[in-house]
Design a protein around this motif. Structure first.
Motif, short mmCIF file in Angstrom:
data_model
loop_
_atom_site.label_atom_id
_atom_site.label_comp_id
_atom_site.label_asym_id
_atom_site.label_seq_id
_atom_site.Cartn_x
_atom_site.Cartn_y
_atom_site.Cartn_z
N TRP A 168 0.83 -1.20 0.00
CA TRP A 168 0.00 0.00 0.00
C TRP A 168 0.87 1.26 0.00
O TRP A 168 1.90 1.32 0.66
CB TRP A 168 -0.88 -0.01 1.24
CG TRP A 168 -2.14 0.80 1.16
CD1 TRP A 168 -2.41 1.95 1.85
CD2 TRP A 168 -3.31 0.51 0.41
NE1 TRP A 168 -3.66 2.39 1.56
CE2 TRP A 168 -4.25 1.53 0.67
CE3 TRP A 168 -3.65 -0.50 -0.48
CZ2 TRP A 168 -5.51 1.56 0.09
CZ3 TRP A 168 -4.92 -0.47 -1.05
CH2 TRP A 168 -5.82 0.55 -0.77
N ASP A 169 0.43 2.28 -0.74
CA ASP A 169 1.09 3.58 -0.73
C ASP A 169 0.45 4.41 0.38
O ASP A 169 -0.67 4.89 0.25
CB ASP A 169 0.90 4.25 -2.09
CG ASP A 169 1.56 5.62 -2.17
OD1 ASP A 169 2.16 6.06 -1.17
OD2 ASP A 169 1.45 6.26 -3.24
N TRP A 170 1.18 4.59 1.48
CA TRP A 170 0.62 5.25 2.66
C TRP A 170 0.76 6.77 2.62
O TRP A 170 0.36 7.46 3.57
CB TRP A 170 1.29 4.70 3.92
CG TRP A 170 0.89 3.28 4.20
CD1 TRP A 170 1.58 2.15 3.88
CD2 TRP A 170 -0.30 2.84 4.84
NE1 TRP A 170 0.89 1.02 4.29
CE2 TRP A 170 -0.27 1.42 4.88
CE3 TRP A 170 -1.41 3.50 5.39
CZ2 TRP A 170 -1.29 0.66 5.44
CZ3 TRP A 170 -2.43 2.74 5.96
CH2 TRP A 170 -2.36 1.34 5.97
N ARG A 171 1.30 7.32 1.54
CA ARG A 171 1.40 8.77 1.44
C ARG A 171 0.01 9.39 1.31
O ARG A 171 -0.90 8.80 0.75
CB ARG A 171 2.26 9.15 0.23
CG ARG A 171 3.72 8.77 0.36
CD ARG A 171 4.46 9.05 -0.94
NE ARG A 171 3.89 8.28 -2.06
CZ ARG A 171 4.19 8.48 -3.34
NH1 ARG A 171 5.05 9.45 -3.66
NH2 ARG A 171 3.66 7.73 -4.29
N HIS A 172 -0.10 10.61 1.86
CA HIS A 172 -1.41 11.26 1.87
C HIS A 172 -1.23 12.77 1.78
O HIS A 172 -0.35 13.34 2.43
CB HIS A 172 -2.16 10.89 3.15
CG HIS A 172 -3.38 11.71 3.42
ND1 HIS A 172 -4.42 11.81 2.52
CD2 HIS A 172 -3.73 12.49 4.48
CE1 HIS A 172 -5.35 12.60 3.02
NE2 HIS A 172 -4.95 13.03 4.20
N ALA A 173 -2.05 13.41 0.97
CA ALA A 173 -2.05 14.87 0.86
C ALA A 173 -2.82 15.44 2.05
O ALA A 173 -4.02 15.67 1.98
CB ALA A 173 -2.67 15.31 -0.45
N GLN A 174 -2.13 15.63 3.14
CA GLN A 174 -2.76 16.04 4.41
C GLN A 174 -2.97 17.55 4.44
O GLN A 174 -2.04 18.31 4.23
CB GLN A 174 -1.88 15.61 5.58
CG GLN A 174 -2.41 15.99 6.94
CD GLN A 174 -1.48 15.51 8.03
OE1 GLN A 174 -1.07 14.35 8.04
NE2 GLN A 174 -1.14 16.39 8.95
N PRO A 175 -4.20 18.00 4.72
CA PRO A 175 -4.44 19.44 4.80
C PRO A 175 -3.52 20.11 5.83
O PRO A 175 -3.36 19.63 6.95
CB PRO A 175 -5.90 19.52 5.26
CG PRO A 175 -6.51 18.24 4.82
CD PRO A 175 -5.41 17.22 4.95
N GLY A 176 -2.90 21.22 5.42
CA GLY A 176 -2.07 22.00 6.32
C GLY A 176 -0.66 21.50 6.51
O GLY A 176 0.10 22.10 7.28
N ALA A 177 -0.28 20.41 5.83
CA ALA A 177 1.06 19.85 6.00
C ALA A 177 1.90 20.11 4.75
O ALA A 177 1.39 20.08 3.63
CB ALA A 177 0.99 18.36 6.28
N ASP A 178 3.20 20.36 4.95
CA ASP A 178 4.12 20.50 3.82
C ASP A 178 4.50 19.10 3.33
O ASP A 178 5.03 18.29 4.08
CB ASP A 178 5.37 21.26 4.25
CG ASP A 178 5.09 22.71 4.57
OD1 ASP A 178 4.15 23.26 3.96
OD2 ASP A 178 5.78 23.28 5.43
N GLY A 179 4.25 18.84 2.07
CA GLY A 179 4.53 17.52 1.53
C GLY A 179 5.54 17.56 0.41
O GLY A 179 6.30 18.52 0.26
N ASP A 180 5.54 16.49 -0.39
CA ASP A 180 6.44 16.41 -1.53
C ASP A 180 5.89 17.22 -2.70
O ASP A 180 5.00 18.07 -2.53
CB ASP A 180 6.68 14.95 -1.90
CG ASP A 180 5.40 14.20 -2.25
OD1 ASP A 180 4.37 14.88 -2.54
OD2 ASP A 180 5.40 12.96 -2.25
N GLU A 181 6.38 16.94 -3.89
CA GLU A 181 5.93 17.71 -5.05
C GLU A 181 4.44 17.55 -5.33
O GLU A 181 3.83 18.39 -5.98
CB GLU A 181 6.75 17.31 -6.29
CG GLU A 181 6.55 15.89 -6.79
CD GLU A 181 7.44 14.89 -6.06
OE1 GLU A 181 7.47 13.72 -6.49
OE2 GLU A 181 8.09 15.27 -5.06
#
Length: 347
Positions: free
Chosen positions: A241-254
């Motif tokens: 599973w790909d556990w990455r998530h576009a979390q509101p308010g968090a700085d993420g990857d590209e």
């Protein structure tokens, strides 16, 4: 990779809902999503995704034994917080098996007492790490052993950090049994009494074959879909599973994604942006897949106004992860879900 991931799953299920609602002319109908276990991640994500990306508001989100993310929901990752959050369910399990002296009358009162100890004493002790004094470590280990029906030495050997699979093997060791993880009321003979961790979950052989039989019958009799392959539950999919998530308010990857799953910010945004969204949570006392301490912690971390927090209902059951398998709890579960929908379908 198009489907096997946190955000991929939310998007694909959201697209299915959009298509179904459109093709069946249901945009104006009340809408509810019910999710169990990982359905906490999927359900919270869908509530946010449907309204922010597709313009579709839900009336209600019903979460059964919800899992919201790895940091609070996994006690085998070398992180101290989950150990704190699992403790009251370890204690409730010991309470169920009469493994504690002077057993209180109520599991709810006992769990609340252990939660207070976990936050006020256990968590600060873990935060000290190697700096904790031998005297304090001994005192904390004694309380941990007493609360969980195990020994002081058991906790000292584990440096005060016992994973729930280790506890379930240890609790009933003298009886030659292990307790269940999905529902710790289930117990079975230990296959290896010398093992440090549980070698199987007694819940699954008691329940799994009935589910497999029912599903295969449904495929054959109702869907007319005969397939010779075995029906495999999960099959270790979580490892891919790909556990990455576009979390509101968090700085993420590209792509705006962070590597650790946490759907609490998404759920908070959904309940804030949709004043008509109501949340119902059903949770069992004896659930070591999604323990009660983690649920309480996650709900307390929701950044909500008092009005939005007033739209949350939590029901507790004398059962485990799948509380509806326990007949009295199943009846209560149905009443609570029906009552929730009737109360909110026109608000």
């Amino acid at each position: 990779e198009q489907f096997w991931g946190v955000d991929q799953d939310i998007e694909s299920v959201g697209d299915f809902i959009r298509r179904y609602v459109t093709e069946n002319g249901r945009w104006g109908s009340p809408k509810y999503v019910l999710g169990e276990s990982y359905g906490g991640v999927r359900g919270a994500g869908l509530a946010d995704h449907l309204q922010s990306r597709l313009g579709m508001n839900l009336n209600g989100l019903i979460l059964v034994s919800p899992y919201f993310g790895q940091v609070t929901g996994n006690d085998g990752m070398g992180i101290d917080l989950p150990h704190v959050l699992y403790l009251s369910t370890l204690a409730a399990t010991a309470w169920y098996y009469d493994a504690i002296p002077g057993k209180p009358a109520s599991v709810a009162d006992y769990a609340a007492e252990v939660d207070r100890f976990a936050i006020d004493e256990y968590a600060p002790a873990l935060l000290k790490g190697h700096a904790i004094s031998p005297e304090e470590k001994q005192a904390i280990a004694e309380k941990l052993g007493r609360y969980t029906g195990t020994s002081t030495q058991f906790w000292l050997r584990a440096d005060l950090r016992v994973a729930h699979e280790q506890f379930l093997q240890e609790l009933l060791r003298d009886r030659g049994l292990i307790a269940g993880r999905i529902d710790s009321r289930f117990s079975g003979p230990s296959l290896n009494p010398l093992s440090d961790t549980m070698d199987y979950d007694p819940f699954f052989p008691a329940v799994g074959p009935a589910y497999t039989a029912a599903f295969r019958e449904y495929l054959h009799s109702e869907l007319k879909f005969d397939v010779p392959d075995n029906y495999v539950i999960s099959g270790g999919l979580y490892r891919k599973w790909d556990w990455r998530h576009a979390q509101p308010g968090a700085d993420g990857d590209e792509n705006g994604q962070v590597p650790v799953t946490n759907l609490i910010p998404a759920l908070a945004r959904a309940m804030t942006m949709n004043p008509g969204l109501h949340l119902l949570i059903d949770q069992g006392w004896y659930d070591l897949a999604t323990p009660t301490g983690a649920l309480k912690y996650n709900l307390d971390q929701l950044r909500l106004t008092p009005e939005a927090r007033g739209r949350i209902r939590v029901n507790m059951y004398d059962a485990g992860h799948m509380m509806y398998l326990h007949e009295p709890s199943g009846l209560k579960f149905r009443e609570n879900v029906v009552g929730f929908i009737r109360d909110t379908d026109r608000l």
